[in-house]
Design an enzyme around this catalytic site. Sequence first.
Site, PDB file in Angstrom:
ATOM      1  N   SER A  91       0.810  -1.221   0.000  1.00 48.24           N
ATOM      2  CA  SER A  91       0.000   0.000   0.000  1.00 48.24           C
ATOM      3  C   SER A  91       0.838   1.263   0.000  1.00 48.24           C
ATOM      4  O   SER A  91       0.290   2.364  -0.052  1.00 48.24           O
ATOM      5  CB  SER A  91      -0.916   0.002   1.225  1.00 48.24           C
ATOM      6  OG  SER A  91      -0.173   0.196   2.408  1.00 48.24           O
ATOM      7  N   THR A 202      -2.280   2.757   3.273  1.00 49.14           N
ATOM      8  CA  THR A 202      -1.514   3.991   3.347  1.00 49.14           C
ATOM      9  C   THR A 202      -0.884   4.000   4.720  1.00 49.14           C
ATOM     10  O   THR A 202      -1.323   3.263   5.595  1.00 49.14           O
ATOM     11  CB  THR A 202      -2.483   5.200   3.256  1.00 49.14           C
ATOM     12  OG1 THR A 202      -3.070   5.225   1.970  1.00 49.14           O
ATOM     13  CG2 THR A 202      -1.819   6.525   3.500  1.00 49.14           C
ATOM     14  N   THR A 220       1.589   7.016   0.449  1.00 41.76           N
ATOM     15  CA  THR A 220       0.731   5.938  -0.080  1.00 41.76           C
ATOM     16  C   THR A 220       1.042   5.631  -1.531  1.00 41.76           C
ATOM     17  O   THR A 220       1.586   6.475  -2.254  1.00 41.76           O
ATOM     18  CB  THR A 220      -0.752   6.364   0.012  1.00 41.76           C
ATOM     19  OG1 THR A 220      -1.582   5.247  -0.286  1.00 41.76           O
ATOM     20  CG2 THR A 220      -1.077   7.486  -0.948  1.00 41.76           C
ATOM     21  N   ARG A 230      -4.665   9.616 -11.211  1.00 40.24           N
ATOM     22  CA  ARG A 230      -5.549   9.850 -10.051  1.00 40.24           C
ATOM     23  C   ARG A 230      -4.713  10.264  -8.841  1.00 40.24           C
ATOM     24  O   ARG A 230      -3.685   9.683  -8.536  1.00 40.24           O
ATOM     25  CB  ARG A 230      -6.329   8.582  -9.745  1.00 40.24           C
ATOM     26  CG  ARG A 230      -7.240   8.655  -8.514  1.00 40.24           C
ATOM     27  CD  ARG A 230      -6.581   8.102  -7.268  1.00 40.24           C
ATOM     28  NE  ARG A 230      -7.530   7.980  -6.154  1.00 40.24           N
ATOM     29  CZ  ARG A 230      -7.163   7.641  -4.915  1.00 40.24           C
ATOM     30  NH1 ARG A 230      -5.899   7.433  -4.627  1.00 40.24           N
ATOM     31  NH2 ARG A 230      -8.063   7.537  -3.961  1.00 40.24           N
ATOM     32  N   VAL A 231      -5.163  11.276  -8.150  1.00 44.59           N
ATOM     33  CA  VAL A 231      -4.511  11.732  -6.923  1.00 44.59           C
ATOM     34  C   VAL A 231      -5.507  11.551  -5.776  1.00 44.59           C
ATOM     35  O   VAL A 231      -6.656  11.983  -5.872  1.00 44.59           O
ATOM     36  CB  VAL A 231      -4.095  13.216  -7.045  1.00 44.59           C
ATOM     37  CG1 VAL A 231      -3.560  13.726  -5.725  1.00 44.59           C
ATOM     38  CG2 VAL A 231      -3.055  13.381  -8.145  1.00 44.59           C
ATOM     39  N   GLY A 232      -5.079  10.904  -4.716  1.00 46.13           N
ATOM     40  CA  GLY A 232      -5.955  10.685  -3.569  1.00 46.13           C
ATOM     41  C   GLY A 232      -5.862  11.795  -2.550  1.00 46.13           C
ATOM     42  O   GLY A 232      -5.444  12.928  -2.859  1.00 46.13           O
ATOM     43  N   THR A 253      -6.345   7.355   6.468  1.00 44.39           N
ATOM     44  CA  THR A 253      -6.109   6.301   5.484  1.00 44.39           C
ATOM     45  C   THR A 253      -7.485   5.815   5.024  1.00 44.39           C
ATOM     46  O   THR A 253      -8.468   5.952   5.737  1.00 44.39           O
ATOM     47  CB  THR A 253      -5.334   5.114   6.081  1.00 44.39           C
ATOM     48  OG1 THR A 253      -6.081   4.549   7.166  1.00 44.39           O
ATOM     49  CG2 THR A 253      -3.964   5.535   6.597  1.00 44.39           C
ATOM     50  N   GLY A 254      -7.517   5.228   3.837  1.00 47.76           N
ATOM     51  CA  GLY A 254      -8.790   4.733   3.326  1.00 47.76           C
ATOM     52  C   GLY A 254      -9.228   5.499   2.089  1.00 47.76           C
ATOM     53  O   GLY A 254      -8.391   6.123   1.413  1.00 47.76           O
TER      54      GLY A 254
HETATM   55  N1  ASP Z   1      -6.105   7.350   1.189  1.00 47.60           N
HETATM   56  C1  ASP Z   1      -5.403   6.687   0.116  1.00 47.60           C
HETATM   57  C2  ASP Z   1      -5.881   7.216  -1.183  1.00 47.60           C
HETATM   58  O1  ASP Z   1      -7.072   7.425  -1.329  1.00 47.60           O
HETATM   59  C3  ASP Z   1      -5.549   5.229   0.072  1.00 47.60           C
HETATM   60  C4  ASP Z   1      -5.616   4.514   1.351  1.00 47.60           C
HETATM   61  O2  ASP Z   1      -5.393   5.078   2.390  1.00 47.60           O
HETATM   62  O3  ASP Z   1      -5.893   3.335   1.362  1.00 47.60           O
HETATM   63  O4  ASP Z   1      -5.097   7.350  -2.055  1.00 47.60           O
END
Ligand code: ASP
Length: 354
Positions: A91, A202, A220, A230-232, A253-254
Amino acid sequence: MTSRRDFLQTASALAAAGFVPRALSAHPLAEAPGGARGGASTVRARPCVVSSANGLRGVKVAYDRIIAGEDPLDAIIAGVNIQELDPDDQSVGLGGLPNANGIVQLDASCMHGPTRRAGAVACLEDIATPSLVAKAVMDYTDHVLLAGPDARRFALELGFTPQNLLTEKSRQDWLRWRARLNPRDMYLDYDGDIAIKFHTGTINMNAVTAAGDVASVTTTSGMAWKVPGRVGDSPIVGAGQYCDNTVGAAGSTGRGEANIKACGAFLAVEFMRQGVAPEEALLRVMQRVIAMTEDRLLGENGRPRFDLQFYALSKDGRFAGATAYEGASFAVCDEQGARLEKCAYLFKASERPR
Ligand code: ASP
């Protein structure tokens, strides 16, 4: 203070000499222009490091460094470097799951409370430690966020060493994902067990020192199989992480798309600024996220179909993790040592929509 001209000259000399970025924080160049190590508050606090659960090793490393007097941001970056450089953590950094084209694109951001500065990188390829590149953006540019090929070029100019981040395990997972994408495409179907549709993960880490100085970092490989480019939330200051030296720090995270719309880390710090305790602050952020979520991502019971966790640490050393559903944990290290603790939650696991 290192002038930009001096820095660039020294950096190209370092690059020519094969300078390895992991030593960045130990190098004199890491003494940030403007005095990153100054500005310590006079408040006595309880030193503490809080992170997502995958930071259990890292919180101990960061805590020990803080106790030894290291700057809190350098300490937590050393903590997250463990996951970034671990090929088995799919991750983050090396070994991260790739985008739809099979390319590992990394996001990271960091913030330094005492100097009120931030740095970030998005869609960074070939560099295993985006947290250090984010800190370099903070330390050596007048900007906050660099993205894509130019972020990579910036890192190379500073002497970071490029490498192939796609491990064989992640490549095989990507091939299996692609083989099951569309029954009418040119790839043979894969019948084995691969339940990875959207796979997230992450590391976020936050710290407070005995002097009450705070810092935060998130790094991450983002959502697996994402649309290239794509940018998170992780590189978005105020979403993936945020800190304010007068209040505390928070991060997430998530599912980043859900968090970005709520500016979750900033909102958590704002609630704490109003006197709300960390746990309650994070639960309120989670409620705000749900309130901002489009219907397709909610079950008939109004509960979210995605995972999103928040972590917070106040300037006086109180901490929490929180999420929508019961069962998640987070890592913490303080005078009682490194351990996992349970996240606060809004709903029972049985309330999660199928
Ligand atoms: N928050 C991260 C993203 O959306 C991914 C993750 O934390 O699992 O890029």
